[in-house]
Design a protein around this motif. Structure first.
Motif, mmCIF file in Angstrom:
data_model
loop_
_atom_site.group_PDB
_atom_site.id
_atom_site.type_symbol
_atom_site.label_atom_id
_atom_site.label_comp_id
_atom_site.label_asym_id
_atom_site.label_seq_id
_atom_site.Cartn_x
_atom_site.Cartn_y
_atom_site.Cartn_z
ATOM 1 N N PHE A 381 9.611 -8.481 27.727
ATOM 2 C CA PHE A 381 8.427 -7.629 27.563
ATOM 3 C C PHE A 381 7.623 -8.038 26.331
ATOM 4 N N SER A 382 7.475 -9.342 26.128
ATOM 5 C CA SER A 382 6.783 -9.827 24.932
ATOM 6 C C SER A 382 5.324 -9.398 24.895
ATOM 7 N N GLU A 383 4.726 -9.124 26.065
ATOM 8 C CA GLU A 383 3.334 -8.680 26.116
ATOM 9 C C GLU A 383 3.219 -7.161 26.058
ATOM 10 N N ASN A 384 4.346 -6.486 26.008
ATOM 11 C CA ASN A 384 4.335 -5.010 26.053
ATOM 12 C C ASN A 384 4.818 -4.344 24.778
ATOM 13 N N VAL A 385 5.595 -5.056 23.977
ATOM 14 C CA VAL A 385 6.164 -4.445 22.767
ATOM 15 C C VAL A 385 5.917 -5.348 21.568
ATOM 16 N N LYS A 386 5.301 -4.773 20.555
ATOM 17 C CA LYS A 386 5.052 -5.479 19.306
ATOM 18 C C LYS A 386 5.643 -4.669 18.157
ATOM 19 N N PHE A 387 6.198 -5.363 17.183
ATOM 20 C CA PHE A 387 6.799 -4.687 16.032
ATOM 21 C C PHE A 387 6.004 -5.015 14.772
ATOM 22 N N GLU A 388 5.616 -3.967 14.065
ATOM 23 C CA GLU A 388 4.967 -4.109 12.773
ATOM 24 C C GLU A 388 5.932 -3.569 11.711
ATOM 25 N N PHE A 389 6.729 -4.475 11.137
ATOM 26 C CA PHE A 389 7.657 -4.075 10.095
ATOM 27 C C PHE A 389 6.893 -3.854 8.781
ATOM 28 N N PHE A 390 7.566 -3.219 7.833
ATOM 29 C CA PHE A 390 7.000 -2.939 6.512
ATOM 30 C C PHE A 390 5.742 -2.066 6.606
ATOM 31 N N HIS A 391 5.760 -1.078 7.505
ATOM 32 C CA HIS A 391 4.657 -0.143 7.644
ATOM 33 C C HIS A 391 5.181 1.287 7.460
ATOM 34 N N LYS A 392 4.762 1.903 6.376
ATOM 35 C CA LYS A 392 5.171 3.269 6.060
ATOM 36 C C LYS A 392 4.040 4.233 6.402
ATOM 37 N N ALA A 393 4.283 5.137 7.363
ATOM 38 C CA ALA A 393 3.267 6.118 7.738
ATOM 39 C C ALA A 393 2.987 7.043 6.565
ATOM 40 N N SER A 394 1.696 7.238 6.247
ATOM 41 C CA SER A 394 1.344 8.081 5.098
ATOM 42 C C SER A 394 0.493 9.286 5.475
ATOM 43 N N HIS A 395 -0.250 9.224 6.611
ATOM 44 C CA HIS A 395 -1.043 10.398 6.989
ATOM 45 C C HIS A 395 -1.536 10.277 8.426
ATOM 46 N N LEU A 396 -1.455 11.406 9.153
ATOM 47 C CA LEU A 396 -2.074 11.519 10.475
ATOM 48 C C LEU A 396 -3.305 12.405 10.334
ATOM 49 N N THR A 397 -4.442 11.940 10.839
ATOM 50 C CA THR A 397 -5.674 12.720 10.789
ATOM 51 C C THR A 397 -5.986 13.253 12.184
ATOM 52 N N LEU A 398 -6.254 14.569 12.274
ATOM 53 C CA LEU A 398 -6.568 15.196 13.557
ATOM 54 C C LEU A 398 -8.078 15.285 13.756
ATOM 55 N N ASN A 399 -8.485 15.484 15.021
ATOM 56 C CA ASN A 399 -9.895 15.715 15.327
ATOM 57 C C ASN A 399 -10.286 17.135 14.931
ATOM 58 N N ASP A 400 -11.553 17.477 15.145
ATOM 59 C CA ASP A 400 -12.051 18.790 14.731
ATOM 60 C C ASP A 400 -11.357 19.934 15.458
ATOM 61 N N SER A 401 -11.000 19.716 16.712
ATOM 62 C CA SER A 401 -10.326 20.771 17.474
ATOM 63 C C SER A 401 -8.824 20.820 17.219
ATOM 64 N N LYS A 402 -8.318 19.917 16.389
ATOM 65 C CA LYS A 402 -6.923 19.903 15.946
ATOM 66 C C LYS A 402 -5.915 19.721 17.088
ATOM 67 N N ASP A 403 -6.313 18.988 18.118
ATOM 68 C CA ASP A 403 -5.401 18.781 19.249
ATOM 69 C C ASP A 403 -5.162 17.299 19.553
ATOM 70 N N LYS A 404 -5.631 16.410 18.664
ATOM 71 C CA LYS A 404 -5.440 14.987 18.919
ATOM 72 C C LYS A 404 -5.422 14.224 17.596
ATOM 73 N N VAL A 405 -4.524 13.233 17.502
ATOM 74 C CA VAL A 405 -4.458 12.371 16.322
ATOM 75 C C VAL A 405 -5.500 11.264 16.482
ATOM 76 N N VAL A 406 -6.476 11.250 15.579
ATOM 77 C CA VAL A 406 -7.574 10.282 15.715
ATOM 78 C C VAL A 406 -7.443 9.104 14.754
ATOM 79 N N GLU A 407 -6.634 9.252 13.707
ATOM 80 C CA GLU A 407 -6.387 8.145 12.787
ATOM 81 C C GLU A 407 -4.957 8.214 12.264
ATOM 82 N N ILE A 408 -4.372 7.055 12.045
ATOM 83 C CA ILE A 408 -3.048 6.983 11.418
ATOM 84 C C ILE A 408 -3.168 6.043 10.230
ATOM 85 N N GLU A 409 -2.809 6.566 9.081
ATOM 86 C CA GLU A 409 -2.857 5.765 7.859
ATOM 87 C C GLU A 409 -1.456 5.285 7.506
#
Length: 537
Positions: A381-409
């Motif tokens: 599944f080389s075309e289906n799965v990619k790994f990004e190591f050394f990535h620490k999630a720091s913030h999820l930003t929601l839309n105005d209606s607060k029902d969807k994640v629109v950005e991941i920092e």
């Protein structure tokens, strides 16, 4: 048709098995594209392990490296995975059978009179086929199995040469006491069962234990008007045994352990009946463990007759705290686990394991479970799965209606060496691809690699103090379509503050479900078990 792009935060067992399961759906290769964003240099979460390249490639675990025989989905998945990976026959861990071996015994420890004492337990071979996808849920067999086991334990003690004069003193007393007499309809059933019990029972209490198991296995006997009689019978059996052996329990280790097992098992049966953990629906026995989750497990066991003196340090009971680190805020003096949850685990261990109770991995957990997963994803599944190591999630930003994640920092912790587009995390140890206990620094930016090593920076720690990372933001519709959060519960407040604030259920979850910080501790020896007179099991 474009693939659905799924951003996966964290590469623990939950995330990896979700990806594996989705990729096994019909047409998955044309439907899904996963990118796993992982803190540090390896996946596996609490099941990660690594080989220490500076210490002879010794395996350094985060946790235990065995699974229990009731992990039905896990074993089914691993059997499929090893078959699909199709490693060369001569390769290490080329098959599932080479990767997992049954463990025929365990050694528990007791704290007795200020000293630690070994308690060797031989584990039985069990029916069924490991990982065949057939779930065993034998509610009707619980009581038969439980009471037959208690009968066998008592019989084993009385027949053992170790029992000596103690056993000779007990047997006559056991035969003199009479069992409880039931009301008419139950009494007829009991008498009929007694006639069918095997003739080689050596005393009446053994017979009554076996009869009680059969009595409780029949759904008709669990009607409300029978409950008090069933509970009274168990209380009678417990008193019967204690009156016979109680004064000798402290004088004989084997007898004390026999009593602990009997007391524990009888309390479980009594509690299940009295608190209606077991009830009847459509003429079948059903279980509802939630009805006792307001109680602590130890509290519930003692509430139903078990002697606190013999339960507090009883290894079988203590394991339900020690295994999941069930201590309030990590304080070992404050054990705390829901009675129903612990009972469910115990019964699954006791009743639903297949072939063997314990299966030991023949390498580190990371290399037995997660290396094969990673390799299969890269292979098929080389075309289906990619790994990004050394990535620490720091913030999820929601839309105005607060029902969807629109950005991941993210904090992109380090840069790769010039010319590399992805980090290759596996290291060959005698033909087996393994994760490492530290990053493969040769693949990182030389300046950052040098700084990490000189300052002993651990990029898997939230308290590393590392300031060399850079900010990276991915956006919905541009970089991903959906988000899968597979990070550990304790880490969620660090990057999910908007989500927690917007969704009361998340706040309740984090408020009510406790977590415990843990540390791994291992000892490596330079002698064989035989050389230091250690049980090789």
């Amino acid at each position: 048709m474009s693939k659905k792009r799924i951003a996966v935060i964290g590469g623990g067992l939950g995330s990896m098995t979700t990806i594996y399961s989705m990729l096994n759906l019909p047409g998955a290769k044309d439907k899904y594209e996963f990118t796993v964003y992982q803190l540090g240099w390896r996946v596996g979460g609490k099941g990660a392990s690594g080989v220490n390249l500076e210490k002879g490639c010794r395996v350094e675990e985060h946790g235990i490296h065995f699974w229990f025989g009731f992990y039905e989905n896990a074993f089914r998945m691993m059997k499929e995975l090893y078959e699909k990976l199709d490693r060369p026959h001569t390769a290490p861990l080329s098959t599932f059978e080479k990767a997992f071996k049954p463990k025929p015994s365990m050694t528990l420890t007791e704290h007795v009179e200020g000293d630690w004492v070994d308690w060797h337990v031989d584990l039985p071979k069990l029916p069924g086929k490991l990982g065949d996808g057939k779930f065993v849920d034998p509610v009707e067999e619980i009581f038969v199995s439980l009471f037959n086991y208690l009968a066998e334990e008592l019989k084993k003690y009385l027949n053992s040469g170790k029992a000596g004069c103690v056993g000779q003193l007990i047997q006559p007393f056991l035969k003199k006491v009479k069992r409880m007499v039931f009301e008419e309809d139950l009494e007829k059933k009991v008498q009929a069962m007694e006639k069918k019990i095997e003739k080689d029972v050596i005393h009446d209490i053994e017979k009554q234990l076996r009869v009680t198991g059969q009595l409780l296995a029949d759904h008709e006997n669990h009607a409300d008007h029978h409950v008090s009689a069933l509970v009274e019978n168990i209380d009678h059996i417990r008193k019967w045994i204690w009156d016979a052996i109680g004064y000798m329990v402290e004088k004989d280790t084997l007898l004390r352990r026999t009593w602990q097992g009997l007391d524990f098992g009888l309390a479980i049966a009594r509690g299940m009946i009295s608190d209606r953990v077991v009830s009847v629906k459509d003429e079948k026995l059903i279980l509802d463990f939630s009805v006792i989750n307001d109680y602590d497990y130890y509290e519930w066991i003692c509430m139903h007759g078990a002697d606190p003196k013999y339960m507090r340090d009883y290894p079988t009971l203590k394991s339900m705290y020690d295994g999941p680190f069930a201590f309030f805020r990590g304080n070992v003096q404050a054990p705390n686990v829901e009675a129903g949850t612990a009972l469910n685990i115990f019964l699954r261990l006791a009743i639903t394991c297949k072939e063997h109770v314990v299966w030991a991995m023949q390498a580190g957990m990371g290399d037995t479970i997660f290396s094969p997963m990673y390799e299969l994803f890269k292979k098929d599944f080389s075309e289906n799965v990619k790994f990004e190591f050394f990535h620490k999630a720091s913030h999820l930003t929601l839309n105005d209606s607060k029902d969807k994640v629109v950005e991941i920092e993210f904090e992109q912790q380090v840069k790769l060496r010039d010319g590399l587009t992805e980090y290759d995390p596996l290291y060959d140890v005698n033909g087996l691809k393994c994760w490492t206990s530290a990053p493969l620094y040769v693949q990182l930016d030389p300046g950052q690699a040098k700084e990490l090593q000189e300052n002993n920076i651990n990029l898997e720690s939230g308290w590393s103090g590392w300031k060399g990372g850079t900010k990276k933001v991915i956006k919905i519709n541009e970089d991903y379509d959906e988000v899968l959060i597979g990070a550990s519960l304790a880490s969620l407040p660090d990057f999910c503050s908007e989500l927690i604030e917007a969704n009361p259920r998340w706040g309740t979850m984090l408020d009510k479900v406790g977590t415990v910080q843990t540390q791994a501790f291992q000892v490596w020896l330079n002698k064989t078990p035989e050389e230091i007179d250690l049980d090789p099991h």
